[in-house]
Design a protein around this motif. Structure first.
Motif, PDB file in Angstrom:
ATOM      1  N   ASP A  99      27.231 -66.503 -58.634  1.00  0.00           N
ATOM      2  CA  ASP A  99      26.246 -66.067 -57.687  1.00  0.00           C
ATOM      3  C   ASP A  99      24.781 -66.572 -57.430  1.00  0.00           C
ATOM      4  OD1 ASP A  99      28.276 -64.289 -56.938  1.00  0.00           O
ATOM      5  OD2 ASP A  99      27.570 -62.417 -57.457  1.00  0.00           O
ATOM      6  N   THR A 164      23.006 -62.248 -48.316  1.00  0.00           N
ATOM      7  CA  THR A 164      23.294 -62.661 -49.821  1.00  0.00           C
ATOM      8  C   THR A 164      22.367 -61.622 -50.477  1.00  0.00           C
ATOM      9  OG1 THR A 164      23.855 -64.870 -49.454  1.00  0.00           O
ATOM     10  CG2 THR A 164      22.926 -64.225 -51.451  1.00  0.00           C
ATOM     11  N   LEU A 167      23.818 -57.898 -50.784  1.00  0.00           N
ATOM     12  CA  LEU A 167      24.897 -57.868 -51.749  1.00  0.00           C
ATOM     13  C   LEU A 167      24.520 -57.898 -53.240  1.00  0.00           C
ATOM     14  CD1 LEU A 167      27.685 -60.181 -50.142  1.00  0.00           C
ATOM     15  CD2 LEU A 167      27.440 -57.730 -50.014  1.00  0.00           C
ATOM     16  N   THR A 168      23.571 -58.922 -53.462  1.00  0.00           N
ATOM     17  CA  THR A 168      22.989 -58.927 -55.015  1.00  0.00           C
ATOM     18  C   THR A 168      22.380 -57.676 -55.330  1.00  0.00           C
ATOM     19  OG1 THR A 168      22.526 -61.426 -54.474  1.00  0.00           O
ATOM     20  CG2 THR A 168      21.283 -60.525 -56.272  1.00  0.00           C
ATOM     21  N   ARG A 171      24.918 -54.930 -56.026  1.00  0.00           N
ATOM     22  CA  ARG A 171      25.741 -55.544 -57.307  1.00  0.00           C
ATOM     23  C   ARG A 171      24.776 -55.093 -58.580  1.00  0.00           C
ATOM     24  NH1 ARG A 171      27.634 -60.971 -59.169  1.00  0.00           N
ATOM     25  NH2 ARG A 171      28.922 -60.348 -61.027  1.00  0.00           N
TER      26      ARG A 171
END
Length: 264
Positions: A99, A164, A167-168, A171
């Protein structure tokens, strides 16, 4: 002998320096002047044709790509490595490493949009900017740089970066609910790999990307900065984060990014 070719504030360089510090591996450094375009000079292109840092040379062998270097460095230190011996934890750590490719691109985009773009446009003529871009070895990087300089916050690269990072941080929040570190109770290679990117965004005054919806990220960043490796690998090169963050807030970086946040 280990020689690291790196940039003082390069996030990928910082990632490797963190690994070296965490594992107690000795090294000597050669700073590459990224702002001056030294990474595009023939001597460095012979070392790394992609014209990016870091590059690590160990006993005459050159290693490229920060994730690869980080795992290699982890194997050089004494004591338990940062990469777990548990196969599932290894897979989870490598997912974070994978990632990092997208995270790096996102952080690079926001760095240029809210900070470096204004500096470049203020200091360089259009001809100087064109010449600088023409020197870039990677045509994809050159195209991205040109688009961001031309369009600023309207660049589609900004929307990709924010996607991005949403999402990061989502998570990260889910992972950090389970423990103080990304893989649970023990600091790992995953934390080492991600720290420099979150640190950069905080220094840019962009902590609102996570502070409201993903508060565990803020706690993780604070705890990570208290490790001795942070001072050795990041603060000693980039300076105190509080000062840089205050300057970024004064410069209105978050306000500049806000219209793009609204688009999402």
């Amino acid at each position: 002998m280990i020689t690291l070719y790196h940039g003082k504030t390069s996030v990928c360089s910082a990632k490797v320096r963190l690994g070296l510090a965490e594992r107690g591996v000795g090294w000597q450094g050669r700073i590459v002047n990224l702002a001056g375009g030294e990474q595009n000079e023939d001597w460095y292109l012979a070392l790394n044709p992609k014209a990016v840092v870091p590059a690590l040379v160990h006993d005459g062998v050159t290693l490229l790509e920060s994730n690869v270097i980080l795992e290699y460095v982890d194997g050089l230190g004494d004591g338990p490595p940062l990469m777990s011996t548990d196969l599932l934890d290894q897979a989870r750590a490598r997912l974070w490493l994978a990632d990092c490719l997208d995270i790096h691109a996102a952080v690079n985009t926001l760095t240029y949009v809210v900070s470096k773009r204004r500096q470049i446009l203020a200091k360089k003529t259009p001809d100087q900017i064109a010449a600088s871009i023409a020197r870039m070895a990677n045509p994809a990087n050159a195209s991205k740089r040109r688009d961001i300089l031309d369009q600023g916050i309207a660049s589609p690269h900004v929307d990709t970066a924010l996607f991005t990072l949403r999402l990061t941080f989502g998570r990260m929040q889910q992972a950090l609910i389970q423990g103080p570190w990304l893989l649970g109770q023990k600091y790992s290679l995953a934390d080492t790999a991600v720290l420099a990117f979150v640190d950069r965004l905080d220094r840019l005054g962009l902590d609102q990307l996570w502070s409201h919806d993903h508060p565990a990220v803020a706690d993780w960043l604070l705890t990570s900065r208290q490790r001795p490796s942070y001072n050795t690998a990041i603060e000693s090169f980039a300076g105190a984060p509080e000062l840089e963050r205050q300057n970024s807030l004064s410069a209105g970086h978050w306000g500049l990014l806000a219209p793009a946040i609204g688009r999402g």
